[in-house]
Design an enzyme around this catalytic site. Sequence first.
Site: not given
Ligand SMILES: Cc1ncc(COP(=O)(O)O)c(C=O)c1O
Length: 381
Positions: A51, A104, A176, A201
């Site tokens: 961890r 998101y 992000d 992604k």
């Molecule tokens: C722009 C963006 N940020 C964060 C996330 C969250 O990531 P995760 O699904 O890996 O938890 C997503 C998920 O679709 C996303 O599209």
Amino acid sequence: MSDQHSFETLAIHAGNTADPLTGAVVPPIYQVSTYKQDGVGGLRGGYEYSRSANPTRTALEENLAALEGGSLGLAFASGLAAEDCLLRTLLSPGDHVVIPNDAYGGTFRLFAKVVSRWGVDFSVADSSDPAAVRAALTPRTKVIWVETPSNPLLGISDIQALAGVARAAGVRLVVDNTFASPYLQQPLALGADVVVHSTTKYMGGHSDVVGGALIVNDAALGEELTYHQNAMGAVAGPFDAWLVLRGIKTLAVRMDRHSENATRVADMLTRHPRVTRVLYPGLPEHPGHETAAKQMKAFGGMVSFRVEGGEEAAVEVCNRARLFTLGESLGGVESLIEHPGRMTHASAAGSALEVPADLVRLSVGIESGDDLLADLKQMLG
Ligand SMILES: Cc1ncc(COP(=O)(O)O)c(C=O)c1O
């Protein structure tokens, strides 16, 4: 690995040193929880419990830091786990965050349903307008959060301008960078304090792993995040770290092809009579085109569009997909289609982040562009 190397070289080599024991050119999957100590406290290579740290995860974390131009990368079990760790490191009860009006749905849900319960409140601002973000600041604001390009409306925010707003107010700018990936955009170099990724992604790139990452340049913040990563525990497992590291090696060539195919798709859609609006930062008429051209190497693989006939018509288009797969997520080699209002962004319904009902989102993959255009044409009828 020297920082002087180009991105494509770093993607393949940073963190990927040959295994000292066998010479294996790919870091092994250290599928292990604990490590033999040579006497109490006698750690070989600094590892005591997975961890806290694991060699496969370390390889990925070094790679992530190199690609984003940061001093530290941290890998998590998902993008949301990374966001959660970051927010609980940066914020205390009574603090305030400015969040974007397009993001998101799960990120919005984290603010609205989880973080807010701990006495942190937020305001929603149009992050494509730095003056609107400045106006949303309060004396309690600690963080400006932005996604660019944003999910699912492909809005563009000027990272450099927002970094100026953040610096003047003494708050941190979080970007992000999931939609762009570090190959197309490097927020730390533009003044951001923290980069967030859903490595699920484009970084992973093959729809076979869920993961997240944080990258920073500030040693003190890095230390706090490392402490919280271990204390909170939502780390990337060794196999997941290995899959993301493997995916990253082809990131540059994949992003070039995603961007090329998406440009063709966006161009075709702008000329289609059943499409009322195409949202793609590569289009000259996109309001953020100039900013995107300045801060991105290419415009990425995500395209959204609005369909004549409203929600049912948009849902029907999605249901007719053959080569595009109807599904959530994005950034894999295969093309995906979805209806954000009923799928990825259902949790934003009724909020300032609600998405248009006639919206369709595409994650344009790296298949033959001709085949993708043919499928879209048959879907639109
Ligand atoms: C722009 C963006 N940020 C964060 C996330 C969250 O990531 P995760 O699904 O890996 O938890 C997503 C998920 O679709 C996303 O599209």
